[in-house]
Design a protein around this motif. Structure first.
Motif, short mmCIF file in Angstrom:
data_model
loop_
_atom_site.label_atom_id
_atom_site.label_comp_id
_atom_site.label_asym_id
_atom_site.label_seq_id
_atom_site.Cartn_x
_atom_site.Cartn_y
_atom_site.Cartn_z
N VAL A 74 0.76 -1.19 -0.07
CA VAL A 74 0.16 0.09 0.10
C VAL A 74 1.00 1.11 -0.06
CG1 VAL A 74 -1.91 1.26 1.34
CG2 VAL A 74 -1.68 -1.29 1.42
N ALA A 75 0.86 2.19 -0.93
CA ALA A 75 1.61 3.33 -1.18
C ALA A 75 0.62 4.61 -1.12
CB ALA A 75 2.38 3.14 -2.46
N TYR A 76 1.30 5.56 -0.48
CA TYR A 76 0.68 6.76 -0.11
C TYR A 76 1.71 7.78 -0.61
CZ TYR A 76 -2.73 4.78 2.90
OH TYR A 76 -3.89 3.91 3.39
N ALA A 77 1.01 8.72 -1.65
CA ALA A 77 2.02 9.90 -1.77
C ALA A 77 1.47 11.22 -1.75
CB ALA A 77 2.59 9.60 -3.26
N ALA A 88 3.81 -2.89 3.52
CA ALA A 88 3.75 -4.06 3.15
C ALA A 88 2.77 -5.18 4.31
CB ALA A 88 5.19 -4.59 3.05
N GLY A 89 2.01 -5.88 3.65
CA GLY A 89 1.22 -6.56 4.56
C GLY A 89 0.65 -7.49 3.69
N PHE A 90 -0.52 -8.21 4.28
CA PHE A 90 -1.44 -9.26 4.05
C PHE A 90 -2.87 -8.77 4.01
CE2 PHE A 90 -3.82 -13.15 4.54
CZ PHE A 90 -3.25 -13.97 3.45
N ALA A 91 -3.35 -9.06 3.14
CA ALA A 91 -4.98 -8.58 3.05
C ALA A 91 -5.86 -9.68 2.88
CB ALA A 91 -5.08 -7.92 1.56
N ARG A 92 -7.03 -9.48 3.54
CA ARG A 92 -8.11 -10.51 3.46
C ARG A 92 -9.30 -9.61 3.31
NH1 ARG A 92 -10.79 -9.95 7.85
NH2 ARG A 92 -9.79 -9.23 9.86
N LEU A 93 -10.48 -10.52 2.96
CA LEU A 93 -11.59 -9.80 3.05
C LEU A 93 -12.52 -9.97 4.11
CD1 LEU A 93 -12.93 -10.76 -0.84
CD2 LEU A 93 -11.73 -8.62 0.01
N LEU A 124 -11.85 -4.69 2.82
CA LEU A 124 -10.67 -4.91 2.70
C LEU A 124 -9.70 -4.44 3.72
CD1 LEU A 124 -8.36 -6.45 1.10
CD2 LEU A 124 -7.96 -4.16 -0.25
N ALA A 125 -9.17 -5.78 4.62
CA ALA A 125 -8.75 -5.39 5.82
C ALA A 125 -7.10 -5.93 5.50
CB ALA A 125 -8.95 -6.56 7.04
N VAL A 126 -6.30 -4.88 5.38
CA VAL A 126 -4.81 -5.04 5.30
C VAL A 126 -3.92 -4.87 6.60
CG1 VAL A 126 -2.67 -4.01 4.34
CG2 VAL A 126 -4.86 -3.93 3.03
#
Length: 168
Positions: A74-77, A88-93, A124-126
């Protein structure tokens, strides 16, 4: 370099995320390619711990990618403020109805007109494993001066801002 407003790196990270809100979420497609999509962060506070929340369509290609491989970036700018975040991580619904109600808002309603109870609406939970941010405090003029000086001396520019890896 001192932290802005004497906040912890974790608080600084969440303040930056809250200010930017729009993220590019990168997944691995089933053909192996990396694909990024813009999503709106639903978190309202640091109380969320190390989890970011987004609303997505269960029938989307993004959801299909996540069923194959939950690893995400996930990137923010915010280039105008010289702030950048990489997570960086793991996502699940998630189908957590209470969380959907808590996070639901009028902007989300525009994307999902049938409301939070629509079976196609998923959260979406990251879960963040690694977080890193860059925050440049000095003005553009000061930055240009430091880069010009570095170019003239052959030495890398120093004190260009705060860079932190954050443990959550």
């Amino acid at each position: 370099m001192a932290l802005l407003n004497d906040t912890s790196p974790q608080e600084r990270l969440w303040d930056m995320i809250r200010d930017i809100r729009f993220a590019m979420v990168t997944t691995r497609h089933n053909d192996g390619q990396l694909r990024s999509r813009p999503l709106t962060t639903q978190n309202r506070s640091i109380d969320e711990g190390a989890v970011l929340w987004f609303f997505i369509s269960r029938s989307s290609e993004l959801a299909a990618d996540l069923r194959d491989d939950g690893a995400v970036n996930v990137a923010y700018a915010s280039p105008d403020k010289d702030r950048y975040i990489s997570l960086a991580g793991f996502a699940r619904l998630s189908d957590d109805a209470a969380r959907k109600q808590e996070l639901w808002n009028t902007a989300t309603q525009a994307w999902f007109p049938n409301g939070p109870d629509d079976p196609d609406v998923a959260l979406l939970a990251v879960h963040i494993d690694h977080a890193e941010y860059w925050d440049v405090e000095s003005s553009k003029m000061v930055q240009l001066f430091k880069m010009a000086k570095a170019a003239m001396t052959g030495q890398r520019p120093h004190d260009m801002g705060e860079h932190r890896e954050v443990r959550l």
